[in-house]
Design an enzyme around this catalytic site. Structure first.
Site, PDB file in Angstrom:
ATOM      1  CD  GLU A 119      -0.571 -11.650   3.632  1.00  0.00           C
ATOM      2  OE1 GLU A 119       0.610 -11.858   3.993  1.00  0.00           O
ATOM      3  OE2 GLU A 119      -0.951 -10.602   3.081  1.00  0.00           O
ATOM      4  CD  GLU A 147     -13.607   5.239   1.610  1.00  0.00           C
ATOM      5  OE1 GLU A 147     -14.311   6.229   1.853  1.00  0.00           O
ATOM      6  OE2 GLU A 147     -14.061   4.085   1.579  1.00  0.00           O
ATOM      7  N   GLY A 200      -4.915  -4.468  -3.122  1.00  0.00           N
ATOM      8  CA  GLY A 200      -3.906  -4.209  -4.147  1.00  0.00           C
ATOM      9  C   GLY A 200      -3.404  -2.784  -4.053  1.00  0.00           C
ATOM     10  CB  VAL A 226     -14.050  -0.683   4.832  1.00  0.00           C
ATOM     11  CG1 VAL A 226     -15.200  -1.643   4.559  1.00  0.00           C
ATOM     12  CG2 VAL A 226     -13.883  -0.464   6.319  1.00  0.00           C
ATOM     13  CB  VAL A 275      -0.971  -0.007   1.198  1.00  0.00           C
ATOM     14  CG1 VAL A 275      -1.856   1.237   1.148  1.00  0.00           C
ATOM     15  CG2 VAL A 275      -1.822  -1.265   1.201  1.00  0.00           C
ATOM     16  CB  ILE A 298     -15.406  -0.021  -2.733  1.00  0.00           C
ATOM     17  CG1 ILE A 298     -15.114  -1.182  -3.687  1.00  0.00           C
ATOM     18  CG2 ILE A 298     -16.882   0.362  -2.778  1.00  0.00           C
ATOM     19  CD1 ILE A 298     -15.842  -2.465  -3.327  1.00  0.00           C
ATOM     20  CE  LYS A 338     -10.928  -5.738   4.483  1.00  0.00           C
ATOM     21  NZ  LYS A 338     -10.692  -6.702   3.408  1.00  0.00           N
ATOM     22  N   GLY A 381       0.486 -15.032  -4.869  1.00  0.00           N
ATOM     23  CA  GLY A 381       0.518 -13.837  -4.032  1.00  0.00           C
ATOM     24  C   GLY A 381      -0.866 -13.284  -3.689  1.00  0.00           C
TER      25      GLY A 381
END
Ligand SMILES: NC(=O)c1ccc[n+]([C@@H]2O[C@H](COP(=O)([O-])OP(=O)(O)OC[C@H]3O[C@@H](n4cnc5c(N)ncnc54)[C@H](OP(=O)(O)O)[C@@H]3O)[C@@H](O)[C@H]2O)c1
Length: 431
Positions: free
Chosen positions: A193, A132, A305, A135, A16, A139, A208, A190
């Site tokens: 995990e 944001e 992702g 979750v 991220v 989206i 979430k 990948g």
């Protein structure tokens, strides 16, 4: 662009963090024109300084300890992309807010466990705490609840919130492979995990869901109140039978407000093949929201992702750059109520049961007498082949029944002599 740049410090330069740095650079001009300000990465931190990351970090200062970002005089916003509900991530976010910095995080575990305290801290300092990206990745569902859907009372929130589980279930369905085979392949590619338990045991979905529940119902985030079952017990046979019955199996997180209190559950569900959630495949996520004013709505997209998650993180940073301030969970954090939990036993639900039994006269009668005792009404019964003396699969579906009665019936059926394996129960969710 006239205003001062917004200065951010990023902790965590993995999937991220790397995505955020790259997207900020790639779309720098566009982003700056939209917020009429530049975003400057002034400091970064990760575990391993010598790792080659191939990231455009410019002259950002390296901090050996992530928490130093919270004490850095030039950092306006701390972006926490390390992960984990405790330890470094928690300390960093707390310290940053205490020091009057805004915090943006993608960390669902942290918000699910400590979101209310962190929100109180943010509000007391009048700083932003934004999550944001925590979750459903790309989206914009948190913003939707906080802003666009603010006029609605929600009947239900149901989501496919874990891409790994959805990928595994989709692959089982389309390739007719069993759970272990697909999981091993997902790990190789990948998508899963090395230790997949957070994903496949439903914990990530629960994190979430707990956040969405709070946003939808104004309750204090209650991760302990989520009933959690994962997907390890789903057999290929169940996927095949589901298909024959007109269903698809999905791991859902479902929240509702009932007369008893707040219901939060994560478990595999059979959903009708023609439903919107059944069509959400592979690693995609989706949230179905039913508001009294809007009716049903579906939000679908990539839930994980680098790109999708960075998009959400940067949107939060852009809100801060514009000078927005809002309460993280909509209501003032100290007004988020600890609500009663609706007991799982009181749930009214239809279900699918698969029984491995020895094919001999009278077995079905024993099973149906248990259903009669528990006042469970059967909807359908399927036994494919007759093979006297050997093991056959009997598949039953029920009408809506109380969960407690179902569980008693399953226990009694499981104890019958003719059973060769424990009964498999999957709830049917008629969305
Ligand atoms: N991956 C996704 O698609 C996704 C989607 C939504 C939300 N999230 C959330 O985003 C967060 C980050 O996930 P990720 O997938 O990017 O994880 P990741 O690829 O494992 O990256 C974690 C980063 O944190 C750094 N780090 C670990 N311990 C640290 C410490 N003690 N001090 C400073 N830095 C430390 C690591 O440093 P090194 O690089 O030096 O090891 C690495 O750069 C998590 O909360 C996750 O739940 C992820």
């Amino acid at each position: 662009v006239t205003e001062q740049p917004l200065r951010i410090g990023i902790a965590g330069l993995g999937v991220v963090g790397g995505g955020v740095v790259t997207t900020l650079q790639q779309n720098a001009g566009l982003i700056a024109s939209r917020i009429e300000r530049e975003i400057q990465i002034v400091a970064v931190s990760a575990r391993n300084k010598s790792r080659h990351r191939h990231l455009p970090l410019g002259d950002a200062t390296w901090c050996d300890r992530a928490v130093d970002l919270a004490n850095h005089p030039d950092v306006d916003v701390v972006v926490e992309l390390i992960g984990g509900s405790e330890g470094v991530a928690r300390e960093l976010c707390e310290t940053a807010l205490k020091n009057g910095k805004h915090v943006v995080t993608a960390n669902k575990a942290l918000i699910a466990h400590h979101g209310v305290e962190l929100a109180q801290l943010a509000e007391s300092q009048r700083r932003v705490l934004a999550f944001e990206a925590a979750v459903a990745g790309g989206i914009p569902i948190v913003k939707a609840f906080r802003e666009a859907l603010g006029a609605n009372r929600f009947h239900r929130v149901a989501g496919i919130l874990n891409g790994t589980c959805n990928y595994i279930l989709s692959a089982m369905q389309h390739r007719h492979q069993d759970f272990e085979t697909v999981l091993a392949e997902a790990q190789r590619l990948g998508y899963a995990e090395a230790d997949p338990s957070f994903d496949v045991d439903g914990i990530d979905t629960a994190h979430k869901l707990a956040i969405l529940t709070s946003l939808a119902y104004g309750s204090a985030v209650d991760i302990e109140g989520v009933h959690i079952e994962g997907i390890r017990s789903i057999a290929l046979q169940d996927i095949i039978f589901a298909d024959q019955l007109g269903y698809v199996i999905k791991l859902l997180g479902i929240a509702r407000e009932t007369e008893q209190g707040i219901e939060q559950r994560v478990h595999p569900c059979m959903v009708p093949s023609h439903s919107a959630l059944a069509a959400v495949e592979d690693a995609f996520n989706a949230v179905e929201v039913e508001g009294d004013a809007t009716g049903k709505m579906i939000f679908e997209g990539r839930g994980a992702g680098a790109g999708p998650t960075a998009s959400a993180v940067i949107a939060d940073i852009m809100d801060i750059a514009r000078g927005s301030w809002y309460r993280p969970f909509n209501l003032p954090a100290d007004k988020l109520q600890k609500r009663n939990r609706a007991a799982m036993d009181d749930l009214e639900v239809a279900c699918y049961l698969r029984l491995s039994v020895i094919d001999r006269p009278g077995v079905l009668a024993e099973i149906t007498s248990i259903f009669r005792d528990e006042q469970i009404s059967l909807h359908s019964c399927l036994q494919r082949a007759r093979m006297p003396g050997s093991v056959v699969q009997v598949v039953l579906t029920t009408h809506e029944t109380r969960e407690s009665a179902l569980q008693r019936a399953v226990k009694r059926i499981g104890a019958l002599d003719a059973m060769t394996d424990s009964p498999r129960l999957i709830r049917i969710e008629n969305l």
